[in-house]
Design an enzyme around this catalytic site. Structure first.
Site, PDB file in Angstrom:
ATOM      1  N   CYS A 142      35.112  38.377  44.162  1.00 53.85           N
ATOM      2  CA  CYS A 142      34.469  39.700  44.021  1.00 53.85           C
ATOM      3  C   CYS A 142      35.446  40.607  43.296  1.00 53.85           C
ATOM      4  O   CYS A 142      35.941  41.589  43.850  1.00 53.85           O
ATOM      5  CB  CYS A 142      34.101  40.270  45.384  1.00 53.85           C
ATOM      6  SG  CYS A 142      33.194  39.129  46.453  1.00 53.85           S
ATOM      7  N   ALA A 143      35.727  40.289  42.037  1.00 54.26           N
ATOM      8  CA  ALA A 143      36.849  40.910  41.325  1.00 54.26           C
ATOM      9  C   ALA A 143      36.604  42.367  40.985  1.00 54.26           C
ATOM     10  O   ALA A 143      37.559  43.134  40.831  1.00 54.26           O
ATOM     11  CB  ALA A 143      37.158  40.119  40.058  1.00 54.26           C
ATOM     12  N   GLY A 179      38.932  44.555  38.738  1.00 54.96           N
ATOM     13  CA  GLY A 179      40.086  43.684  38.575  1.00 54.96           C
ATOM     14  C   GLY A 179      41.418  44.164  39.089  1.00 54.96           C
ATOM     15  O   GLY A 179      42.446  43.591  38.724  1.00 54.96           O
ATOM     16  N   GLY A 180      41.457  45.163  39.958  1.00 60.88           N
ATOM     17  CA  GLY A 180      42.751  45.633  40.455  1.00 60.88           C
ATOM     18  C   GLY A 180      43.556  44.549  41.141  1.00 60.88           C
ATOM     19  O   GLY A 180      44.752  44.378  40.882  1.00 60.88           O
ATOM     20  N   LYS A 181      42.916  43.787  42.016  1.00 60.18           N
ATOM     21  CA  LYS A 181      43.639  42.734  42.722  1.00 60.18           C
ATOM     22  C   LYS A 181      43.835  41.509  41.828  1.00 60.18           C
ATOM     23  O   LYS A 181      44.819  40.779  41.982  1.00 60.18           O
ATOM     24  CB  LYS A 181      42.906  42.371  44.019  1.00 60.18           C
ATOM     25  CG  LYS A 181      42.886  43.531  45.009  1.00 60.18           C
ATOM     26  CD  LYS A 181      42.207  43.167  46.310  1.00 60.18           C
ATOM     27  CE  LYS A 181      42.155  44.364  47.240  1.00 60.18           C
ATOM     28  NZ  LYS A 181      41.245  45.431  46.758  1.00 60.18           N
ATOM     29  N   ASP A 184      32.323  38.274  39.322  1.00 60.69           N
ATOM     30  CA  ASP A 184      31.607  39.349  40.007  1.00 60.69           C
ATOM     31  C   ASP A 184      30.161  39.330  39.535  1.00 60.69           C
ATOM     32  O   ASP A 184      29.845  38.778  38.465  1.00 60.69           O
ATOM     33  CB  ASP A 184      32.238  40.712  39.708  1.00 60.69           C
ATOM     34  CG  ASP A 184      31.939  41.733  40.801  1.00 60.69           C
ATOM     35  OD1 ASP A 184      32.779  41.894  41.704  1.00 60.69           O
ATOM     36  OD2 ASP A 184      30.853  42.334  40.772  1.00 60.69           O
ATOM     37  N   ASP A 216      37.259  39.576  48.402  1.00 61.57           N
ATOM     38  CA  ASP A 216      37.404  41.026  48.610  1.00 61.57           C
ATOM     39  C   ASP A 216      35.988  41.581  48.615  1.00 61.57           C
ATOM     40  O   ASP A 216      35.501  42.105  47.623  1.00 61.57           O
ATOM     41  CB  ASP A 216      38.262  41.605  47.493  1.00 61.57           C
ATOM     42  CG  ASP A 216      38.515  43.093  47.652  1.00 61.57           C
ATOM     43  OD1 ASP A 216      38.350  43.609  48.770  1.00 61.57           O
ATOM     44  OD2 ASP A 216      38.865  43.741  46.652  1.00 61.57           O
ATOM     45  N   CYS A 236      37.639  46.827  52.638  1.00 57.84           N
ATOM     46  CA  CYS A 236      38.217  48.162  52.810  1.00 57.84           C
ATOM     47  C   CYS A 236      37.374  48.911  53.840  1.00 57.84           C
ATOM     48  O   CYS A 236      36.706  49.897  53.531  1.00 57.84           O
ATOM     49  CB  CYS A 236      38.305  48.914  51.484  1.00 57.84           C
ATOM     50  SG  CYS A 236      36.782  48.954  50.525  1.00 57.84           S
TER      51      CYS A 236
END
Length: 394
Positions: free
Chosen positions: A210-211, A214-216, A234, A282, A335
């Site tokens: 679940c990009a 793309g932060g992670k 995604d 994520d 989160c």
């Protein structure tokens, strides 16, 4: 703009934000930006003052208010100077009618309060709406924290992440050389820790299921030293499209993008069945861990939407089971501070996949929370995250 006109603008904006929350419309920041694009007469001081009023009202209203006027009147009932601006002046709000009252105050919507994880006690609840800091992640592909700190003397190391720097409130980063060169990326310290919890290594094959934007993915690529392969996938074309320029600026070369169809993820990833060394899930969630950044998202959630999210999270974990190789790892992160999305979701996965072995997420901070760890604003100073990791049977 007069003070009363600023108040009326805030009323109109909160009304638009509450409507968008109810109907699935644009985010608050987008609505505020568009509002002032159409009102060029508003100066920078006006925009700052109105924005401050808007977010004060949003933060105060745990429940979606019946109107923008009710939200601002509720705020004014605790501020005599603001109350006096309901004066009926030109471009200002109408006077307060007899018996008219403002929206009530709350941090958490009443229906969600019992669904917070038990670790989030009464004393910690107010911190869920504290102002969030501006955190940066140092990109190991471009340099180390010392090099970044030399370019950003106003920054201080974050207390938990070995890659983090924290800038003073109100700082701008996108005009800094450290950002333009790709040495730093804006990323909350909690997100940095989630990426580190994956424990990836150079040469591995990794799927960020679940990009999003793309932060992670960027953080994983740096930990892998650009060696190996990452599939950033995604179902949201718009979010995934923002990844390419970020990859270029960060100097990342080992990422492949994959746009997935919802509920058909395994069709696009068929070649990866049983092959990934690590899968990061994520997952889409309530976002209750990011209320301090996006307080209006409290107004977007209802029991039905939460139920759909919990079901989707379980489904995505089951997809990850199909992709991970024997002996590989699955890392699950949300989160969220809600028990259904965190510890209960993890316990449900263990009940379905009892052969998977829980492993401690090797990160500083957080508290033990069922099979995982919970990071919270009050305890850790990060966004709220639940993270858990399992190893597939060999």
């Amino acid at each position: 703009m007069t003070p009363s006109a600023r108040l009326q603008a805030a009323i109109e904006l909160v009304e638009a934000i509450a409507t968008a929350a109810r109907e699935g419309g644009a985010a608050a920041d987008t609505l505020i930006r568009d509002y002032f694009k159409q009102r060029r007469y508003a100066g920078s001081g006006d925009r700052r003052a109105v924005r401050d009023l808007v977010y004060r009202a949003i933060r105060r209203s745990g429940e979606r208010p019946p109107s923008g006027r009710a939200a601002l009147l509720g705020l004014a009932e605790q501020d005599e100077d603001l109350l006096a601006l309901f004066d009926g002046s030109p471009h200002g709000p109408a006077p307060i009618a007899a018996g008219e009252s403002g929206a009530g105050a709350a941090v958490v919507p009443a229906w969600l309060l019992p669904r917070l994880d038990p670790l989030v006690n009464t004393e910690e609840v107010p911190s869920l709406l504290d102002r969030a800091p501006l955190d940066l992640r140092v990109n190991r592909l471009k340099g180390d924290r010392e090099a970044a700190a030399a370019l950003l003397p106003e920054a201080r190391p974050t207390p938990l992440s070995p890659l983090g720097l924290r800038l003073p409130e109100g700082s701008q980063v996108e005009n800094k050389d450290a950002w333009h060169s790709g040495l730093v990326e804006v990323q909350d310290e909690g997100s940095q820790l989630v990426a580190l919890a994956c424990g990836v290594a150079p040469g591995q094959d990794v799927i960020d299921l679940c990009a999003g934007a793309g932060g992670k993915t960027l953080a994983l690529a740096a930990e892998m030293g650009n060696r190996g392969r990452i599939i950033a996938s995604d179902t949201d074309r718009g979010r995934l499209s923002r990844l390419a320029p970020r990859l270029a600026r960060a100097g990342v070369t080992n990422v492949e993008q994959s746009l997935l169809n919802p509920r058909a993820e395994l069709d696009a990833l068929a070649d990866w069945r049983g092959k990934a060394d690590a899968v990061l899930v994520d997952a889409p969630c309530s976002g209750s861990g990011t209320w301090r950044r996006n307080p209006e998202t409290r107004w977007r959630l209802d029991p039905q939407r939460l139920s759909r999210l919990v079901e989707l999270q379980a489904y995505l974990l089951d997809v990850a089971v199909e992709l991970v190789r024997p002996g590989g790892t699955i890392t699950y992160a949300v989160c969220s501070l809600l028990v259904e999305e965190g510890r209960e979701q993890a316990l449900g996965f263990e009940a379905r996949c009892s052969s998977f072995v829980s492993e401690a997420a090797a990160i500083p901070g957080g508290r033990s929370c069922g099979p995982g760890r919970l990071l919270t604003p009050g305890h850790d100073g990060t966004d709220g995250f639940f993270v858990a990791r399992w190893r597939a049977p060999c």
